[in-house]
Design an enzyme around this catalytic site. Structure first.
Site, mmCIF file in Angstrom:
data_model
loop_
_atom_site.group_PDB
_atom_site.id
_atom_site.type_symbol
_atom_site.label_atom_id
_atom_site.label_comp_id
_atom_site.label_asym_id
_atom_site.label_seq_id
_atom_site.Cartn_x
_atom_site.Cartn_y
_atom_site.Cartn_z
ATOM 1 N N ARG A 1 -11.505 -83.306 27.744
ATOM 2 C CA ARG A 1 -11.388 -82.715 29.346
ATOM 3 C C ARG A 1 -9.773 -83.174 29.557
ATOM 4 O O ARG A 1 -9.160 -84.279 29.353
ATOM 5 C CB ARG A 1 -12.395 -83.379 30.093
ATOM 6 N N GLU B 1 -15.878 -75.770 39.575
ATOM 7 C CA GLU B 1 -15.656 -76.847 40.469
ATOM 8 C C GLU B 1 -14.506 -76.350 41.977
ATOM 9 O O GLU B 1 -14.964 -77.211 42.711
ATOM 10 C CB GLU B 1 -15.476 -78.070 40.356
ATOM 11 N N ASP C 1 -16.136 -82.366 43.213
ATOM 12 C CA ASP C 1 -15.105 -81.498 43.721
ATOM 13 C C ASP C 1 -15.140 -80.740 44.296
ATOM 14 O O ASP C 1 -14.363 -79.639 45.180
ATOM 15 C CB ASP C 1 -14.697 -81.922 42.380
ATOM 16 N N ASP D 1 -15.728 -91.115 41.199
ATOM 17 C CA ASP D 1 -14.133 -91.302 40.343
ATOM 18 C C ASP D 1 -12.787 -90.134 41.214
ATOM 19 O O ASP D 1 -13.476 -89.866 42.793
ATOM 20 C CB ASP D 1 -14.338 -90.358 39.095
#
Length: 718
Positions: A341, A426, A454, A625
């Site tokens: 990613r 997202e 997100d 996160d």
């Protein structure tokens, strides 16, 4: 430190050394070819990157103005949708099409199972996740709350035989579901035997009632091991399960058939993350990220650490070798298929300067992660390079990512379309235009997924001026979330992803609550998702059972012609009714958000930990996160904007919660308390995310977090 000049770029010497001494050797790409190609890539795409970011801000400004004039969407839903189309936020849908991606591995196309996401900056975690292709079902059941932990079944310092028996019983239930016998139960088995008939091996099963066999005898596909430890390979829904027969072991000795363990194929794919779960803020950090990714690709990554009082060295697992029913070699891949990613389009990095200015970090990630992936000797069987691209706003930004990848292929001499793209759905503009976004990447797309964390943060930020947002727990039950999840699957199916690419679902955020996960997460494959995120290798082992319970391709077929929820549902998040919350409820929600922000940010800023299990206000460990931090910070910023709380109240609650977080981290020897110094970099960064959250681009936390972490690192080096 003096930058090196490379084809007109100013490049940090750490990055130069990594590229020229570690990443390029062994490839047919010369240093001059790399740097000149990289300079051309930056020159071509840097201006477009800036233009796209400016468009984000322009659209957000127009949406803010609409809400200031008309209020929440519910006041005029048709007018709102017309407005979004008029300003180009919602674009025309393309005609029906089918994706054209080729050269993908079976873990992407025909196999369904769990997916891990892990910070590639942490070698130990990266290796653990890569090796989580296989997991012990006995260990996963024994060590988690899937098996009741009270009374006779309680965990203790030594082996609990009663708990072990409960594990064996639960595992037998799984075998009965996935590999039923012609008669009886796996609980009753006294022996598993491989016999040879007409040159072909078969599995026969002895029970107290006599000899029987698997109902589906084709489910037995191989065997191996030694005289003292045999292994029988079964397959169901494409996933392998290995029965370990070892009568001489403690566990096997207590089983009538000597069954000492059941090894299940678990994390088929793993996202090695350069983004939300890492804290990489400068050239030193980025080189560490790239070095670990290179080690995963060429098989050299190792990590030595102390565990249980002894030194342990971890490296990538080898493949598992057996013989098939005809006696021919059967090799099963020993590792998860790895996907990298990259970061999104927002941030810049001073690891490389163009005309004295930092370049787009996403441009550097594209060039460097692909360069490292060219060393692949273990990962893709087709030569594909898998890049997951997050935080893209609409099809124009997806097309931009594809153009960057095309340039990377050209500069590195790769065949066109070698680089495949995973689209993370997202951001709200991507959700609203998902079909067009997939169309923009139709030759490269291998993956779409929902990331509700997100996505919720972006929903709050996009609608910042609409009114006071609901409390976090209330948001989860709103119909826009269900619409978002359904649209992702149904649009993906309509675009031909079934059997060709992954449709994914988001993270289970409570790593200690595996019983609850097992009760809830079957909903993901049942909804038609090929894969879903889990927080640990143990969770992957357990979640793998869901893909035996549910045939995902049957679920996709069932859903294929269901109507796609309209945009009106996607845009339907309501606002908090005025005066509907008491002061106590408001304070409690503010405390919950403040504690979560502080608990995450303090580790990020002080220690460079990008993802960790952070205790919430009730001391329940949650995987945190930047996505979870984005939600909390945007929620507080929204209530501040609409007067539910004041700046003084927010500051006071943050100061009070700092003491709570300090106590939760009291056993960490390198932790620096915040309540003793409210001017500390970590505390101020956390507070700024709330007080200035409405002003952050798309509500992202990266700009403030990066600045704070760089400040701490600068102090540590002087």
């Amino acid at each position: 430190m003096t930058y090196a000049t490379k084809s007109g770029l100013s490049v940090h010497p750490l990055l130069v050394d990594f590229v020229e001494k570690e990443a390029l050797p062994g490839l047919s790409v010369s240093a001059d070819q790399f740097w000149s190609g990289f300079a051309a890539l930056v020159a071509e795409h840097g201006p477009t990157n800036a233009t796209l970011l400016a468009k984000r801000e322009d659209l957000q400004g127009r949406i803010d103005d609409w809400h200031r004039r008309y209020g929440p969407v519910a006041n005029n839903p048709q007018g709102y949708e017309f407005f979004l189309r008029d300003i180009g936020y919602v674009v025309p849908e393309p005609a029906d099409f089918t994706i054209e991606t080729t050269g993908l591995d079976p873990e992407i196309t025909t196999l369904c199972g769990p997916q891990l996401v892990v910070p590639v900056s942490n070698a130990r975690y990266a290796l653990n996740a890569a090796n989580a292709r296989w997991g012990s079902l006995y260990d996963a059941l024994y060590g988690t709350d899937v098996i009741e932990r009270s009374g006779d079944l309680a965990l203790g310092k030594g082996y609990n035989a009663a708990r072990g028996a409960a594990v064996v019983d639960r595992a037998a239930s799984f075998l009965d579901e996935a590999f039923p016998l012609e008669s009886g139960s796996h609980r009753d088995v006294t022996g598993y035997h491989v016999i040879k008939e007409d040159g072909v091996r078969r599995l026969v099963v002895d029970t107290a009632a006599g000899r029987t066999a698997l109902k589906d005898q084709a489910a037995f596909v191989g065997y191996g091991g030694t005289e003292t430890k045999g292994e029988l390979v079964l397959r169901h829904h494409g996933l392998h399960v290995i029965l370990v027969i070892e009568p001489g072991s403690v566990i096997g000795g207590s089983h009538k058939a000597g069954l000492s363990d059941i090894i299940v194929e678990a994390a088929l794919t793993t996202i090695q993350d350069c983004e939300d779960s890492v804290a990489a803020v400068d050239a030193e950090d980025k080189v560490g990220v790239y070095r670990n990714w290179l080690g995963l690709m060429n098989g050299s990554l190792e990590d030595t650490f102390e565990k249980g009082g002894r030194q342990v060295t971890r490296k990538l697992n080898a493949d598992r070798s057996y013989k098939d029913v005809n006696g021919a070699p059967l090799v099963l891949k020993g590792r998860s298929l790895l996907l990298a990613r990259n970061v999104g389009h927002l941030m810049t990095t001073d690891a490389v300067l163009a005309d004295g200015k930092p370049i787009g970090e996403g441009l550097m990630d594209a060039a460097l992660t692909v360069l490292c992936a060219m060393h692949d000797t273990l990962n893709s069987t087709t030569g594909a390079i898998y890049i997951v691209k997050p935080k893209m706003h609409g099809p124009e930004e997806v097309a931009f990512a594809c153009a960057i990848f095309a340039s990377a292929e050209k500069m590195l001499g790769l065949k066109p379309l070698t680089i495949k793209i995973g689209i993370m759905d997202e951001e709200r503009r991507t959700s609203a235009n998902l079909k067009a976004a997939i169309h923009a990447a139709r030759e490269r797309v291998f993956f779409i997924n929902t990331g509700f964390l997100d996505r919720t943060g972006d929903e709050i930020h996009t609608s910042m001026e609409a009114g006071a947002v609901l409390r976090k727990d209330e948001i989860k039950s709103e119909r826009w979330i269900a619409s978002y999840e359904d649209r992702n699957v149904l649009i993906g199916l309509a675009c031909g992803l079934s059997g060709k690419a992954q449709i994914g679902k988001g993270m289970w955020a409570r790593p200690d609550d595996m019983a609850a996960m097992m009760a809830a997460k079957s909903g993901h494959p049942n909804a038609g998702a090929n894969t879903a995120w889990v927080p640990s290798p143990t969770a992957a082992t357990l979640h793998a059972l869901h893909y035996h319970q549910i045939d995902v391709f049957e679920a996709q077929q069932r859903r294929h012609n269901q109507p796609v929820p309209p945009l009106a549902e996607l845009f339907s998040m309501p606002v908090q009714a005025p005066y509907s919350l008491s002061r106590e409820e408001i304070t409690r929600e503010l405390e919950n958000n403040a504690q979560g922000i502080l608990g995450y940010v303090v580790r990020w800023v002080q220690q460079g930990v990008g993802c960790s299990k952070v205790p919430d206000i009730n001391n329940v460990g949650l995987m945190e996160d930047r996505a979870t931090c984005r939600i909390s910070s945007q929620a507080v910023a929204n209530w501040l904007r609409h007067g539910l709380v004041s700046k003084d109240e927010v500051t006071s609650v943050f100061e009070r919660m700092a003491a709570v977080v300090d106590q939760q981290n009291a056993d960490d020897p390198i932790y620096r308390p915040m309540a003793e110094n409210f001017q500390s970099v970590a505390f101020q960064a956390a507070l700024d995310l709330a007080l200035h959250g409405a002003d952050q681009p798309s509500g992202y936390t990266e700009p403030l977090l990066h600045a704070a972490r760089r400040k701490v690192k600068a102090r540590e080096t002087h």
